[in-house]
Motif scaffolding. Structure first.
Motif, PDB file in Angstrom:
ATOM      1  N   ASP A 174       0.944  -1.148   0.046  1.00 42.75           N
ATOM      2  CA  ASP A 174       0.068  -0.139  -0.194  1.00 42.75           C
ATOM      3  C   ASP A 174       0.889   1.168   0.141  1.00 42.75           C
ATOM      4  N   ASP A 242       1.088  -4.543  -1.858  1.00 44.07           N
ATOM      5  CA  ASP A 242       0.080  -5.486  -1.622  1.00 44.07           C
ATOM      6  C   ASP A 242      -1.278  -5.216  -2.283  1.00 44.07           C
ATOM      7  N   ASP A 243      -2.471  -4.771  -1.869  1.00 44.36           N
ATOM      8  CA  ASP A 243      -3.636  -4.655  -2.906  1.00 44.36           C
ATOM      9  C   ASP A 243      -3.729  -3.121  -3.694  1.00 44.36           C
ATOM     10  N   HIS A 244      -3.354  -2.094  -2.772  1.00 41.50           N
ATOM     11  CA  HIS A 244      -3.771  -0.738  -3.505  1.00 41.50           C
ATOM     12  C   HIS A 244      -2.668  -0.439  -4.350  1.00 41.50           C
ATOM     13  N   ASP A 418      -0.974  -3.798   6.544  1.00 43.09           N
ATOM     14  CA  ASP A 418      -2.378  -3.756   5.824  1.00 43.09           C
ATOM     15  C   ASP A 418      -3.180  -3.331   6.651  1.00 43.09           C
TER      16      ASP A 418
HETATM   17 CA    CA Z   1      -3.796  -3.485   1.930  1.00 41.85          CA
END
Ligand code: CA
Ligand code: FE
Length: 523
Positions: A174, A242-244, A418
């Motif tokens: 992120d 990570d995801d973002h 996270d």
């Molecule tokens: Ca995350």
């Protein structure tokens, strides 16, 4: 180095300027700084490190350069005044990589401090400091960072990090947020009937990022921050996303919201995100793209040795994972049978094999696993779990717990991010059995800036999760660790007012892991 010698270097090579493709936009605007995004170093080894910069005189508009490769100069010195060069090389900033440079400085001495700088025409970059990994038992200091939503604060945590001069900065994701800009000022979010307030103090410069152009500009906006630049210039980084960096809660080739983007769109988006991530990080290896099948891949998981004492595995729990099971309710969803599918994986098969091999072969006293989401179980009231964390993948966690619990493995410590809150957890052999053996310690760092609206929900769950020995709640900051032969000492450093540019970090809590003890002994 003195200005004159730099000038003379470029005078002697002036005839090659066109051959080097001196950028037209840059030449027309000599007042614009091509080094607007600073410098960085990363992937430290005992004898080499990657040195990074990106030429971007117009950082929020694609960089502002045309489609020709640019040659610049890189010097590596043993002194911060840049007088004693051990490397003086011409390096290429390919247009195809948004004029980013990934230069492997080789032949360095172990655990030595080096200073580096890039030069283009009359312009010189900031001077960066980096440090190679040791080959002996020198104590190591490490900073753990994650989750830096630019709108929710200034990067005071990075200012503090740069000041403490760690041997290495580990980022577990992120680094950017992909979202639209939101209105400035007070924001309230209700989770589990509790209201958490945060303040938006700056704004994303564009709508939600989807294309390579968008992602590049988003990274550039983040990297224009001086505190972030200084943290990159202070120490080598070991990074994984990570995801973002791609899309909230994506998994493998599955986007957050498959009803809003087609599979084809997401495959192209994922490739753009991987490409822009590489272009802005001091990574050793570039991403690859299969243009016929639209497969993208970025090699991120890796092993780093810091002498015989410390092995650090940086994991990637997004790119190779299967879709989250059950439902995606936040912060936790009801348990469901899909959670126990043996095929569910956070890492993919190859990475799981890599982890097992690295742990089995390790003779290190400390075995750190840096990764993204919380590894330990966290049961929320009503038998609910966060399916985006390891709680969504309990079967693979059981397999890893077996590896971590092997008697030959010394001091496994998991580092995570996270969840926007700091915590220290005893990793249990069986989380449903509070008296079961502690196989490892997990230390989660909080977010640099991103708020934690679910902190009250986590706090409410704590009585049911006695393996959580410390929970920091809705606080911003980072984790600072010092590791020597006897212990790992971790400080949870927090920023009380992320909306105040000059806020100073303080230590909220510290914990220790003693050599041979497994788990957290002092909280
Ligand atoms: Ca995350
Ligand atoms: Fe985050």
């Amino acid at each position: 180095m003195p200005d004159t010698s730099r000038r003379s270097f470029f005078i002697t090579t002036a005839g090659m300027a066109s051959a080097f493709g001196l950028p037209r936009g840059w030449a027309r605007n000599p007042s614009r700084n091509p080094f607007s995004l600073g410098v960085a170093s990363g992937s430290p080894r005992a004898d080499r490190v990657i040195l990074w910069t990106r030429l971007a005189p117009d950082p929020l508009a694609g960089g502002g350069l045309d489609q020709t490769d640019i040659q610049l100069r890189c010097r590596v010195c043993t002194d911060p005044e840049m007088r004693y060069a051990i490397i003086d090389e011409r390096v290429t900033a390919p247009a195809a990589d948004a004029h980013s440079v990934h230069y492997a400085a080789k032949g360095l001495k172990p655990h030595h401090e080096y200073f580096y700088q890039f030069y283009l025409g009359e312009d010189a970059s900031a001077v960066g400091r980096t440090r190679t990994a040791p080959v002996d038992d020198t104590p190591i200091s490490l900073a753990l960072a994650s989750c830096q939503h630019l709108e929710y604060g200034y990067f005071a945590a990075y200012r503090d990090m740069a000041k403490t001069n760690p041997d290495v900065i580990v980022h577990v994701g992120d680094y950017i947020y992909e979202y639209d800009p939101g209105p400035l000022g007070q924001v309230e979010r209700v989770v589990f009937d509790q209201t958490i307030a945060a303040e938006r103090v700056r704004q994303h410069a564009s709508a939600e990022v989807r294309t390579l152009w968008d992602y590049r500009n988003r990274y550039a906006q983040y990297r224009m921050d001086h505190d972030l630049q200084n943290a990159h210039a202070a120490a080598p980084w070991i990074v994984s996303f990570d995801d973002h960096e791609v899309d909230n809660d994506w998994a493998g080739y599955m986007p957050e919201d498959p009803h809003r983007q087609t599979e084809l769109e997401f495959r192209l988006r994922r490739w753009a995100a991987f490409k822009a991530y590489y272009e802005h990080m001091p990574l050793e290896r570039p991403p690859t793209f299969d243009r016929y099948r639209l497969y993208s891949s970025l090699p991120l998981y890796d092993r780093f040795d810091f002498g015989p004492q410390l092995q650090l595995l940086q994991l990637d729990t997004r790119q190779h994972r299967t879709d989250q099971p059950c439902t995606d309710e936040m912060p936790a969803a009801p348990d469901c049978p899909g959670r126990y599918d043996n095929a569910n994986t956070m890492t993919g098969r190859n990475q799981e094999r890599f982890i097992r091999r690295a742990l089995r072969r390790s003779s290190a006293r400390w075995n750190l696993l840096a990764q993204q989401t919380w590894f330990s179980q966290l049961r929320y009231p009503g038998e609910r779990y966060n399916m985006d964390q390891w709680d969504g993948y309990p079967q693979q966690r059981v397999r890893l717990l077996e590896e971590l619990g092997r008697a030959q493995l010394e001091n496994p410590v998991i580092l995570s991010g996270d969840w926007h809150s700091g915590s220290a957890m005893n990793v249990l052999r069986n989380f449903d059995e509070p008296s079961s053996a502690v196989v490892a310690a997990e230390l989660a760092g909080t977010s640099i800036t991103t708020p934690c609206p679910w902190a009250p929900a986590v706090t409410a769950a704590l009585p049911d999760n006695p393996h959580v020995v410390y929970y920091g709640g809705n606080q911003r900051g980072y984790l600072h660790c010092r590791i020597n032969a006897e212990r790992l000492h971790a400080e949870y450093k927090v920023i009380d007012r992320p909306g105040a540019a000059d806020c100073v970090a303080r230590i909220d809590h510290s914990v220790q892991v003693e050599n041979g003890q497994r788990g957290i002994v002092r909280a």
